[in-house]
Design an enzyme around this catalytic site. Sequence first.
Site, PDB file in Angstrom:
ATOM      1  N   GLY A  12       0.839  -1.210   0.000  1.00  0.00           N
ATOM      2  CA  GLY A  12       0.000   0.000   0.000  1.00  0.00           C
ATOM      3  C   GLY A  12       0.866   1.248   0.000  1.00  0.00           C
ATOM      4  O   GLY A  12       1.861   1.318   0.709  1.00  0.00           O
ATOM      5  N   ARG A  73       0.754  -4.923  -5.516  1.00  0.00           N
ATOM      6  CA  ARG A  73       0.802  -6.157  -4.739  1.00  0.00           C
ATOM      7  C   ARG A  73       0.981  -7.244  -5.794  1.00  0.00           C
ATOM      8  O   ARG A  73       0.191  -7.344  -6.725  1.00  0.00           O
ATOM      9  CB  ARG A  73      -0.481  -6.342  -3.944  1.00  0.00           C
ATOM     10  CG  ARG A  73      -0.767  -5.142  -3.005  1.00  0.00           C
ATOM     11  CD  ARG A  73      -1.757  -5.490  -1.943  1.00  0.00           C
ATOM     12  NE  ARG A  73      -2.380  -4.308  -1.353  1.00  0.00           N
ATOM     13  CZ  ARG A  73      -1.942  -3.706  -0.250  1.00  0.00           C
ATOM     14  NH1 ARG A  73      -0.877  -4.144   0.377  1.00  0.00           N
ATOM     15  NH2 ARG A  73      -2.577  -2.652   0.240  1.00  0.00           N
ATOM     16  N   ASP A 104       5.059  -4.846   5.903  1.00  0.00           N
ATOM     17  CA  ASP A 104       5.617  -6.127   6.346  1.00  0.00           C
ATOM     18  C   ASP A 104       5.698  -7.148   5.209  1.00  0.00           C
ATOM     19  O   ASP A 104       6.678  -7.900   5.115  1.00  0.00           O
ATOM     20  CB  ASP A 104       4.822  -6.692   7.537  1.00  0.00           C
ATOM     21  CG  ASP A 104       3.328  -6.765   7.273  1.00  0.00           C
ATOM     22  OD1 ASP A 104       2.848  -6.149   6.299  1.00  0.00           O
ATOM     23  OD2 ASP A 104       2.632  -7.451   8.050  1.00  0.00           O
ATOM     24  N   THR A 126       4.478   2.226   5.545  1.00  0.00           N
ATOM     25  CA  THR A 126       3.106   1.767   5.733  1.00  0.00           C
ATOM     26  C   THR A 126       2.406   2.660   6.741  1.00  0.00           C
ATOM     27  O   THR A 126       3.030   3.084   7.711  1.00  0.00           O
ATOM     28  CB  THR A 126       3.051   0.312   6.245  1.00  0.00           C
ATOM     29  OG1 THR A 126       1.692  -0.007   6.575  1.00  0.00           O
ATOM     30  CG2 THR A 126       3.911   0.071   7.475  1.00  0.00           C
ATOM     31  N   ASP A 128       0.110   1.579   8.613  1.00  0.00           N
ATOM     32  CA  ASP A 128      -0.457   0.713   9.660  1.00  0.00           C
ATOM     33  C   ASP A 128       0.328   0.732  10.979  1.00  0.00           C
ATOM     34  O   ASP A 128      -0.207   0.382  12.023  1.00  0.00           O
ATOM     35  CB  ASP A 128      -0.541  -0.741   9.158  1.00  0.00           C
ATOM     36  CG  ASP A 128      -1.429  -0.872   7.929  1.00  0.00           C
ATOM     37  OD1 ASP A 128      -2.273   0.022   7.711  1.00  0.00           O
ATOM     38  OD2 ASP A 128      -1.279  -1.863   7.192  1.00  0.00           O
ATOM     39  N   ASP A 130       2.590  -1.344  11.873  1.00  0.00           N
ATOM     40  CA  ASP A 130       2.530  -2.729  12.355  1.00  0.00           C
ATOM     41  C   ASP A 130       3.868  -3.449  12.176  1.00  0.00           C
ATOM     42  O   ASP A 130       3.918  -4.677  12.194  1.00  0.00           O
ATOM     43  CB  ASP A 130       1.420  -3.499  11.616  1.00  0.00           C
ATOM     44  CG  ASP A 130       1.611  -3.516  10.099  1.00  0.00           C
ATOM     45  OD1 ASP A 130       2.503  -2.789   9.598  1.00  0.00           O
ATOM     46  OD2 ASP A 130       0.881  -4.247   9.417  1.00  0.00           O
ATOM     47  N   ARG A 172      -4.969  -2.646   8.993  1.00  0.00           N
ATOM     48  CA  ARG A 172      -4.791  -4.100   8.804  1.00  0.00           C
ATOM     49  C   ARG A 172      -5.012  -4.816  10.134  1.00  0.00           C
ATOM     50  O   ARG A 172      -6.052  -4.625  10.734  1.00  0.00           O
ATOM     51  CB  ARG A 172      -3.386  -4.337   8.247  1.00  0.00           C
ATOM     52  CG  ARG A 172      -3.146  -5.566   7.462  1.00  0.00           C
ATOM     53  CD  ARG A 172      -3.884  -5.769   6.182  1.00  0.00           C
ATOM     54  NE  ARG A 172      -3.011  -5.692   5.043  1.00  0.00           N
ATOM     55  CZ  ARG A 172      -3.423  -5.831   3.796  1.00  0.00           C
ATOM     56  NH1 ARG A 172      -4.682  -6.059   3.518  1.00  0.00           N
ATOM     57  NH2 ARG A 172      -2.576  -5.752   2.804  1.00  0.00           N
TER      58      ARG A 172
END
Length: 333
Positions: A12, A73, A104, A126, A128, A130, A172
């Site tokens: 993303g 992706r 990730d 990202t 996120d 994460d 996510r």
Amino acid sequence: MMKRIAVLTSGGDSPGMNPAIRAVTRTAINFGIEVFGIRNGYAGLLAEELEPLDNLMVSGINRVAGTMLQTSRCKEFHELEVQKRALSLLEKHRIEGLVVIGGDGSLTGARALHRLGVPVVGMPGTIDNDIAGTEMGIGVDTALNTIISMVDMIKATASSHSRCFIVEVMGRGSGYLALMSAISTGSQVAVIPEYRLNYERIVELLDVRFRTKHTNCVIIVAEGVCPGHEFMQRLMDTGKGRIQQDVRLTVLGHVQRGGIPSHFDRYLGSRMGEMAVLALTQGERGVMVAQVNGRMQLRDFDDILSRRKTIPADSIRLARNLGIEVGDAVEVA
Ligand code: ADP
Ligand code: F6P
Ligand code: MG
């Protein structure tokens, strides 16, 4: 000294990827190293979409969200044979070092290339937040700024109509964006995947808000828990006949990725981009640039990819002390 490196963005898009590309390009050129931009992530690498970058091409991109290199992706990149093809294409184009900017998944792809012998350095790109090992990912701060402006706007309608708004945010599997935005917007509930949700308590909270004449109530739901409409349905089922406010749902969606990069993300992208090139020139491989205690450091792919990033405990405590419902103390993960 290396002669030629390449940079790609994958997964993303996140606001701040462009400053990162710019910093990689300019630092490399400053070292006398040629830089190639690979279009469209791993898919573009496989399709040999490479072009040389120069200082002018990356001029003015700091203020632009998204990624000038485009991203993708690429499912087939999970296969070893495809990764080997990527290795031979990098060799064919005499790329001696690769910088991968992504989340990730993208960094897992980068580790696969590293294991095949490609000198790779990664950067966490990202929204996120994460990725373990780094305090912040590139784009997180801008995404949060976008979310809080949207929630502030939603609050105008919520207050005017005495409504409860459920706002679904991205992230996510991570509740970071939901928790942080709940704190800074003064929302009442943060529903996050890391903590167990208690619907009954939310119904009670809505009741208290109604009885004490608070005009609005905002519940931020992380997409990693469930889609906002499912959350809304379960809440309505739990509170059948007891919820007095009108309840509405807003799904923020991809606007969260499109904000003009904040100072923080421009600076972080620039610092990480510079560090990625320095790392490659110093012979570092198979590492990600990370922010640790505010400083740039390198972390092994194996280290960052083997751990799940946890929600900062002091932010949970802060949220609770501010009166935000964050679910049960038991950590699910
Ligand atoms: P993000 O990088 O933002 O987490 P994805 O999880 O979609 O986004 O991953 C981006 C791309 O990285 C994937 O489309 C794929 O090309 C590559 N990738 C993801 N996981 C792996 C994996 N386990 N092995 C190799 N490549 C991967
Ligand atoms: O990883 C970034 C992210 O925006 C997640 O927060 C979200 O789940 C996902 O990407 C959305 O992906 P797509 O842009 O493919 O719909
Ligand atoms: Mg990801």
